[in-house]
Design a protein around this motif. Structure first.
Motif, mmCIF file in Angstrom:
data_model
loop_
_atom_site.group_PDB
_atom_site.id
_atom_site.type_symbol
_atom_site.label_atom_id
_atom_site.label_comp_id
_atom_site.label_asym_id
_atom_site.label_seq_id
_atom_site.Cartn_x
_atom_site.Cartn_y
_atom_site.Cartn_z
ATOM 1 N N LYS A 1 21.354 -24.123 -34.116
ATOM 2 C CA LYS A 1 20.964 -24.271 -32.692
ATOM 3 C C LYS A 1 20.456 -25.799 -32.076
ATOM 4 C CE LYS A 1 18.205 -20.056 -33.045
ATOM 5 N NZ LYS A 1 16.305 -20.004 -33.811
ATOM 6 N N GLN A 2 20.639 -26.487 -32.436
ATOM 7 C CA GLN A 2 20.756 -27.801 -32.132
ATOM 8 C C GLN A 2 22.361 -28.515 -32.213
ATOM 9 O OE1 GLN A 2 17.735 -29.902 -34.098
ATOM 10 N NE2 GLN A 2 16.244 -28.512 -34.515
ATOM 11 N N LYS A 3 23.089 -27.724 -32.523
ATOM 12 C CA LYS A 3 24.477 -28.482 -32.558
ATOM 13 C C LYS A 3 24.273 -30.006 -33.103
ATOM 14 C CE LYS A 3 25.106 -26.132 -27.235
ATOM 15 N NZ LYS A 3 25.440 -24.954 -28.037
ATOM 16 N N ILE A 4 23.809 -29.701 -34.401
ATOM 17 C CA ILE A 4 24.357 -30.946 -35.229
ATOM 18 C C ILE A 4 24.864 -30.556 -36.294
ATOM 19 C CG2 ILE A 4 23.234 -32.069 -37.436
ATOM 20 C CD1 ILE A 4 19.866 -31.817 -35.384
ATOM 21 N N SER A 5 25.956 -30.790 -36.562
ATOM 22 C CA SER A 5 27.350 -31.626 -37.176
ATOM 23 C C SER A 5 26.518 -31.856 -39.290
ATOM 24 C CB SER A 5 28.098 -31.849 -37.081
ATOM 25 O OG SER A 5 27.916 -33.071 -37.727
ATOM 26 N N GLN A 6 27.477 -31.027 -40.292
ATOM 27 C CA GLN A 6 27.222 -30.869 -40.906
ATOM 28 C C GLN A 6 27.396 -32.764 -41.174
ATOM 29 O OE1 GLN A 6 29.186 -28.623 -43.456
ATOM 30 N NE2 GLN A 6 27.852 -27.253 -43.732
ATOM 31 N N GLU A 7 27.885 -33.052 -41.041
ATOM 32 C CA GLU A 7 27.818 -35.001 -40.749
ATOM 33 C C GLU A 7 26.618 -34.947 -40.515
ATOM 34 O OE1 GLU A 7 30.388 -33.060 -39.579
ATOM 35 O OE2 GLU A 7 31.766 -32.825 -41.601
ATOM 36 N N GLN A 8 26.223 -34.662 -39.182
ATOM 37 C CA GLN A 8 24.941 -35.421 -38.288
ATOM 38 C C GLN A 8 23.781 -35.456 -38.871
ATOM 39 O OE1 GLN A 8 25.907 -33.658 -35.231
ATOM 40 N NE2 GLN A 8 26.498 -35.104 -33.580
ATOM 41 N N LEU A 9 23.768 -34.004 -39.867
ATOM 42 C CA LEU A 9 22.789 -33.615 -40.932
ATOM 43 C C LEU A 9 22.770 -34.449 -42.068
ATOM 44 C CD1 LEU A 9 20.492 -31.980 -41.237
ATOM 45 C CD2 LEU A 9 21.723 -30.667 -42.409
ATOM 46 N N ALA A 10 24.015 -34.910 -42.729
ATOM 47 C CA ALA A 10 23.659 -35.746 -43.705
ATOM 48 C C ALA A 10 23.388 -36.898 -43.338
ATOM 49 C CB ALA A 10 25.960 -35.740 -44.239
ATOM 50 N N SER A 11 23.961 -37.373 -42.094
ATOM 51 C CA SER A 11 23.860 -38.927 -42.358
ATOM 52 C C SER A 11 22.005 -39.208 -41.741
ATOM 53 C CB SER A 11 24.000 -39.327 -40.625
ATOM 54 O OG SER A 11 23.804 -41.063 -40.841
ATOM 55 N N MET A 12 21.479 -37.593 -40.767
ATOM 56 C CA MET A 12 19.717 -38.650 -41.161
ATOM 57 C C MET A 12 18.839 -38.058 -42.343
ATOM 58 S SD MET A 12 20.100 -35.178 -37.880
ATOM 59 C CE MET A 12 18.325 -34.864 -37.758
ATOM 60 N N ILE A 13 19.452 -37.900 -43.171
ATOM 61 C CA ILE A 13 18.830 -37.291 -44.634
ATOM 62 C C ILE A 13 19.636 -38.281 -45.642
ATOM 63 C CG2 ILE A 13 17.874 -35.540 -43.508
ATOM 64 C CD1 ILE A 13 19.699 -33.947 -45.791
ATOM 65 N N GLY A 14 20.923 -39.189 -45.322
ATOM 66 C CA GLY A 14 21.179 -40.254 -45.846
ATOM 67 C C GLY A 14 21.760 -39.508 -47.934
ATOM 68 N N VAL A 15 22.492 -38.016 -46.754
ATOM 69 C CA VAL A 15 23.247 -37.687 -48.440
ATOM 70 C C VAL A 15 24.710 -37.825 -48.107
ATOM 71 C CG1 VAL A 15 21.755 -36.812 -49.452
ATOM 72 C CG2 VAL A 15 22.795 -34.985 -47.583
ATOM 73 N N THR A 16 25.629 -36.410 -48.116
ATOM 74 C CA THR A 16 27.400 -36.476 -47.922
ATOM 75 C C THR A 16 27.677 -35.519 -47.682
ATOM 76 O OG1 THR A 16 27.758 -35.879 -49.968
ATOM 77 C CG2 THR A 16 28.438 -38.184 -50.429
ATOM 78 N N ASN A 17 28.530 -35.258 -46.443
ATOM 79 C CA ASN A 17 28.426 -33.532 -45.334
ATOM 80 C C ASN A 17 28.849 -33.387 -47.223
ATOM 81 O OD1 ASN A 17 30.891 -35.425 -45.769
ATOM 82 N ND2 ASN A 17 31.830 -33.689 -43.994
ATOM 83 N N SER A 18 29.279 -33.305 -47.799
ATOM 84 C CA SER A 18 29.874 -32.784 -48.982
ATOM 85 C C SER A 18 28.752 -31.860 -49.326
ATOM 86 C CB SER A 18 31.529 -33.254 -50.473
ATOM 87 O OG SER A 18 31.261 -32.352 -50.952
#
Length: 75
Positions: free
Chosen positions: A18-35
């Protein structure tokens, strides 16, 4: 893995979309890998309580724990 946990993860994935956040963006936001985000969303790994809290917070959501009839549910 409980049904409640799977439902919570599904709601977090829906909110991310809904927020149009990619897995990569989310990972960056919380400090983990997109994997790792991918593994959480596919139920292949379970985040620690702290990382789950970071995931929820990063999407601007909150978890409320409610006790009902000898079981704990989230809402």
């Amino acid at each position: 893995m409980s049904i409640q946990y799977k439902s919570l993860v599904e709601q977090l994935v829906i909110e991310r979309h809904k927020q149009k956040i990619s897995q990569e963006q989310l990972a960056s936001m919380i400090g983990v890998t997109n994997s790792l985000i991918h593994k959480w969303e596919q139920h292949k790994r379970i985040p620690s309580g702290f990382m789950l809290s970071c995931w929820v917070d990063s999407l601007g959501c909150k978890i409320e724990v409610v006790k009902a009839k000898n079981e704990i549910k989230y809402r």
